[in-house]
Design an enzyme around this catalytic site. Structure first.
Site, PDB file in Angstrom:
ATOM      1  N   THR A  28      69.212  43.067  69.278  1.00 31.31           N
ATOM      2  CA  THR A  28      69.163  44.197  70.212  1.00 31.31           C
ATOM      3  C   THR A  28      70.365  44.129  71.159  1.00 31.31           C
ATOM      4  O   THR A  28      70.739  43.038  71.598  1.00 31.31           O
ATOM      5  CB  THR A  28      67.855  44.133  71.034  1.00 31.31           C
ATOM      6  OG1 THR A  28      66.775  43.824  70.153  1.00 31.31           O
ATOM      7  CG2 THR A  28      67.586  45.447  71.738  1.00 31.31           C
ATOM      8  N   ALA A  52      58.958  45.320  64.027  1.00 31.78           N
ATOM      9  CA  ALA A  52      58.876  45.283  62.564  1.00 31.78           C
ATOM     10  C   ALA A  52      58.805  46.660  61.930  1.00 31.78           C
ATOM     11  O   ALA A  52      59.043  46.819  60.729  1.00 31.78           O
ATOM     12  CB  ALA A  52      57.646  44.457  62.145  1.00 31.78           C
ATOM     13  N   HIS A  70      84.955  55.152  58.382  1.00 33.42           N
ATOM     14  CA  HIS A  70      83.513  55.346  58.487  1.00 33.42           C
ATOM     15  C   HIS A  70      83.123  56.712  57.915  1.00 33.42           C
ATOM     16  O   HIS A  70      83.972  57.583  57.703  1.00 33.42           O
ATOM     17  CB  HIS A  70      83.073  55.273  59.951  1.00 33.42           C
ATOM     18  CG  HIS A  70      82.983  53.879  60.488  1.00 33.42           C
ATOM     19  ND1 HIS A  70      84.097  53.195  60.925  1.00 33.42           N
ATOM     20  CD2 HIS A  70      81.930  53.030  60.638  1.00 33.42           C
ATOM     21  CE1 HIS A  70      83.709  51.984  61.342  1.00 33.42           C
ATOM     22  NE2 HIS A  70      82.411  51.862  61.167  1.00 33.42           N
ATOM     23  N   LYS A 118      79.939  59.855  62.371  1.00 33.53           N
ATOM     24  CA  LYS A 118      80.171  58.974  63.522  1.00 33.53           C
ATOM     25  C   LYS A 118      80.823  59.791  64.636  1.00 33.53           C
ATOM     26  O   LYS A 118      81.773  60.530  64.381  1.00 33.53           O
ATOM     27  CB  LYS A 118      81.085  57.825  63.086  1.00 33.53           C
ATOM     28  CG  LYS A 118      81.255  56.735  64.133  1.00 33.53           C
ATOM     29  CD  LYS A 118      81.980  55.518  63.513  1.00 33.53           C
ATOM     30  CE  LYS A 118      82.295  54.489  64.589  1.00 33.53           C
ATOM     31  NZ  LYS A 118      81.103  54.014  65.311  1.00 33.53           N
TER      32      LYS A 118
END
Lengths: 247, 247, 247, 247
Positions: B77, B9, B132, B136
């Site tokens: 994940t 969290a 992008h 990156k």
């Protein structure tokens, strides 16, 4: 009413020019001249302006003949070297008539290129995408390469350095070509004609300039603009952007 | 009211998930679990669903702990191998609970990829552009590569051959990368976040599918969809598209 | 080799179909049937499939004649009412042949409409833009209206309420039309043919589906798809999307 | 190194300006002035330029205080009437310092508006689309309206008549607003920030100019440009386009 002669009237571009001139209420098509026809006051039929879409071997002679006949010339034929331009410029000044030679009559492409160069100094990043039909044999397109060079020159003049690009790994070449440091990407897609997109980026903002040419008729607004305005600039003018007062 | 626990969290994604759950009128955030906290019925606080955005080393253990506590798990994940998936799937069936593991929760990206594969058999040409931010480090993006592979697989299944491409000369690599035969182009532009455009072409027509992710919150609609619907599919589901009934 | 007869072969669409069939290596154009020609096994010349782009007054009789000759029919003519569809469907089942009637053969438009409806339940906002040449007399286009209705139906089925829109002041009507609650905007621009863009938005993300029809030939991939696959679905099928397995 | 004071440093825009100045290697943030702070040589701390993003009630007094302290002022606060501009202009000339007041510091928006006006005389058709988040209460946006007025003025100056539009039936208002004869369309979509697209069309060609503002930081390149260049134009300058040499 501007009287217009079309030289190369049977060719693909020439015949499209004839149609466009005929459809314009302020223009009068007075002569369609084909390969092999003489080019003299008789065949030119009192034209004010001649439009030449012929071949590199004959275009310079055509322009001299127009100037001898005291008429302006608008030329879309390619292949002009510096000496030929010099000769035609001198002849135009002597004759008191005007010549406009342009490699590209697509107004949206000419404007896009000019806007890209004007905007370039204000943006960190700039890239060029061109999209064409898949029968095109070379990549990138000449227009995209010229656009990239214009962006690079404007950045250099403004003292800007390299664009940000953290790419460390690009094993397949997805980042495309670099022309004077400006990335250029070429798409080939069935259904397209000729399209270009210029992307300019800053933190939090993007400016996109896109030009679509769907058809050969896309050159006609530029040709008609040239026909209407060629006489306003004395001597030789090179480029539609110059004729439009953009360069 | 679905009761939700967020594992991880305090992380970037985890804290964004907490905010999104709190803002949703039909969801109740009952637990914020951080690295180092135990994962047991006490800390899970009666949750119906746990959301895990943590790290590859701990995510499998987290999911087993959730299943032991008889709660569903939604996992963003990465780093799951086939054995771990197998173990988690078996455990989920035994526990009578559901697990959804997805590498990408951006709904528009997931839909774009699916639509590209659905449309691919009907078009002669297809190319992928991804755009992008310039920080990156790799090109092309994983999403663009996955999109290209999906298009290629759909074309192969439909028995289609190579795309039309007459390019003979491309000395600078403007045609970009090829992934399973599909051209992929990568733009890096300051101001952008993550964008993808899929172009599909036929004679006289084009279909363009574009997805823009402007912000990390773009993953939240997908995460909330998963939280609401994870329990509807028994056992293990991989991919948001599968959870959406698209795959 | 599929043998094809074209009914209405002298019309604008019919002649384009003839060209497309002739250019397809797996199809054989065996009959060009014009208005006034009889429609019987002699003129149909052993065709496997007939394509009908004629007029509402004659299309139903044409299809019955094809079924009597035991050949499949692909129909692009409009104006079919429920009774005519009923009669043709019954005849097709009796004859053991297939009929496909579609109002729109543009694959990209059919796919765009279908994708918009599929995506709609996952996005808070959706709007439709259509862009056409300025000689079009009605706004919005039928395709845009149908797209909006499809989006609205998908939202309703998913139990979604109204889209977010805080507009309090719009004295000039810039927010456009509303069709079943979905905003629809119409652009009329010289140079365009028929284009549609569907925008779908969530917090932090956008999905855009765009379709461009540059030319009448854009219907040909859909017509040829129908010719190749009409026989796979027994009886009557309405809509190219149904023939493509999308509906 | 240019020394910069930010007036209104605690506000949303002011604090973003502070961050941008601190991040710029050629600028030095010497003062953060908040509401209630005095504005004098002491608090201005030797600044060369002050940036004012405050409120209409105080901005004029702030600018006079800057000029008294012999420093240039860059002002993004709105609400300037002709009398206030007159007074500040006179003061600036007397003080031998410069003032730039701009309603919009988004470079891409300013450039897009300027390019639209430059291109307008060369195209038969032009329309403006603006796309914003759905919490916006008015439509169309002020930028879109200003863009449309700029296009209309450029067309009028070039002696162009009405745009082609054959629309006879538009019962729901899909054709949008008209501002000085230019159609303007407003989209409201969750996920978007502020976007504008200008479409210009001729037979066979289209020019599209698009600007995307993703975030408040999109104003920073314009603010920093103004800070760096404000001193080059004596007296009062209104509009970023004027400061950029575009107007």
């Amino acid at each position: 009413m501007v009287k217009v002669a079309v030289i190369g009237a049977a060719g693909r571009m020439g015949s499209t020019v004839c149609e466009a001139v005929e459809a314009a209420p302020d223009l009068d098509l007075v002569a369609r001249i084909e390969a092999g026809d003489a080019l003299d006051p008789g065949t030119l039929a009192g034209a004010d302006v001649a439009v030449d879409f012929t071949r590199p071997e004959v275009t310079e002679a055509n322009v001299h003949a127009c100037l001898d006949a005291r008429i302006h010339a608008v030329v879309g034929t390619t292949g002009w070297g510096p000496d030929a331009l010099e000769r035609v410029g001198a002849h135009a000044r002597t004759a008191g008539r005007s010549v406009l030679i342009a490699p590209n009559f697509a107004m949206s492409a000419v404007l896009a290129m000019r806007f890209a160069a004007m905007a370039a100094p204000y943006f960190e990043s700039a890239e060029v995408l061109e999209m064409h039909h898949p029968d095109k044999v070379d990549a990138p397109s000449g227009t995209a390469a010229a656009t990239a060079r214009g962006i690079a020159a404007a950045r250099a003049e403004a003292g800007m350095g390299a664009m940000p690009d953290a790419t460390l790994s690009d094993p397949l070449g997805a980042r495309g070509a670099r022309i004077d440091g400006v990335p250029v990407h070429a798409v080939r897609l069935r259904g397209l004609t000729a399209h270009e997109e210029i992307l300019l980026g800053n933190p939090g903002e993007q400016l996109v300039i896109r030009t679509d040419s769907f058809d050969r008729v896309s050159f006609m607004p530029g040709v008609l603009f040239a026909v209407r305005h060629v006489g306003e600039r004395p001597g030789l003018t090179v480029g539609l952007d110059a004729a439009m007062g953009l360069a």
